[in-house]
Design a protein around this motif. Sequence first.
Motif, PDB file in Angstrom:
ATOM      1  N   GLU A 198       0.827  -1.199   0.000  1.00  0.00           N
ATOM      2  CA  GLU A 198       0.000   0.000   0.000  1.00  0.00           C
ATOM      3  C   GLU A 198       0.864   1.254   0.000  1.00  0.00           C
ATOM      4  O   GLU A 198       0.582   2.214  -0.729  1.00  0.00           O
ATOM      5  N   GLU A 246      -4.955   7.771  -0.325  1.00  0.00           N
ATOM      6  CA  GLU A 246      -5.444   6.412  -0.231  1.00  0.00           C
ATOM      7  C   GLU A 246      -6.336   6.084  -1.419  1.00  0.00           C
ATOM      8  O   GLU A 246      -6.995   6.954  -1.985  1.00  0.00           O
ATOM      9  N   GLN A 260       0.900   4.088  -2.931  1.00  0.00           N
ATOM     10  CA  GLN A 260       0.651   5.496  -2.629  1.00  0.00           C
ATOM     11  C   GLN A 260       1.797   6.376  -3.120  1.00  0.00           C
ATOM     12  O   GLN A 260       1.579   7.468  -3.661  1.00  0.00           O
TER      13      GLN A 260
END
Length: 492
Positions: A100, A206, A104
């Motif tokens: 993640e 996000e 990002q």
Amino acid sequence: MATAPDEVIETLLRARDGRWSRQTKAMLAKAGTDRLTLNDAWASTAMSWVCPCCQRDKPSIARLTPSGVLLCQLDYHHDHLNDRAKAIFRADNPVPEEREAREQLIRAIDSCRQLIERFATSLLCNDCNAAEGAAKLALKAEIDPDFSFSPKEIAIFINPKPHQPHEIDVERAREIWRATKPVFEDLVSFAALLSQRVAAGRHRKERRPGSPYGRPLSDPEIVHHLLVAQAGERYRPYQLAGLLDARSRAASGAGSALRPKRRPGGAAPSAEAFAALDAKQQQTFAPWRAAPAAWRCEVCDRSKIEICRTSNAGRWSAQIHDVPEFELETDPVNLSYRLAERGRPIIGGHRSALICHDCRNIVAEAKRRAPGLTDASLTLEDLRATILAVQPHARHDVDFVSVLERGAANADRVAAVQDYWRHRSQASGLFHQATHLHKRCGWAIEDVEWTLAADTLPSAEEDPDRALEQIRWLLDQGAAFARQDRPDLATG
């Protein structure tokens, strides 16, 4: 797409161009030749396309080369300032291991880099793109190598004529560079500032939560589903674009230079130069990171330092590519379920092979010389067999006649590879759908299997037991493929 008459292709695809169009045929007749080089970019535009830079139409752009080939070529021109920004961001922002965080960071960098460009990537005629490079070469003593003239700026210093390369006014180009230099340097400074902000954790965003399940179908998706239902087993998805490209392109001029170039071996980089290149590649390219220090190319057997060579700009360059090496299916159960593919090899899996940029370029050059060949047309053994000479720090000496013969002879293999990817895509999709329905929606395993069998297999109503066995086999195949792709996610 491969066999329809030229007139049918032209009627159906008025937004494209190709060797099949009346306009192309008329230009060949006017030039008095049947030899043609027409690239993807030319084929992707309408016959009425006009270069936004020199304002010439296609019949005025096309020209005959000294070797008697009609050249019909367009090129994408981009702002190299974006490449400078990319290097700045990569230097300040090491790629994290956590997925993640990595995604990002990549999204933040991509968003910020768009603020650095002076102009958007543009499709220009080959002569305008070449004139920009010629102007920069003439001013190399004073111009920044990462500066690019915009299409409007190129238009100021060229003198376009039909069927000819452009003459350039170097003094006008110099004036443009000097007037634009403060803007260029300010954007470089801005890229450094944005890079520091990204490194500090800003500009991260996000992803939108939720899954794609339940999303309404778009009109194109509905049309696609109707097409699949109507065509049945005759439908071969995701091949139309490749067939159209092969039908549209031509490459009579590839490799037809009057004097073939000979490239002697080059000198090795210094220890400092290789260390700098290695550090950059480790940070930027996953295949380079995956190759250990003692790696050697699986085709030409050169080491990391031996594949390094200087670019036309005098910079050291080297790349490692991850390519699939396919393996034949031997399991009798798997073979029994894939009987529809009999008559050609049946591929059961693949592994990643790491090869150097010069070996990978053989495939790219073969595709350029013979439109219709694909990445699957040549095996690693084909590449080894057609390289005549290997030298450190130099391109390979390659027998391209043999390359093209081998590629043409591998048609059954190409079809087998397509069958494999289709099977893998179906099995993987079913596995992930089953996992979602069972783990996230709470469905019982039996309900998941029956639902997928009824939705997927035409034989489900006639022979439900056989359909249930087949769907379980497909789910097992999907789970095995998922374990190969993401061992940490393929459970249950």
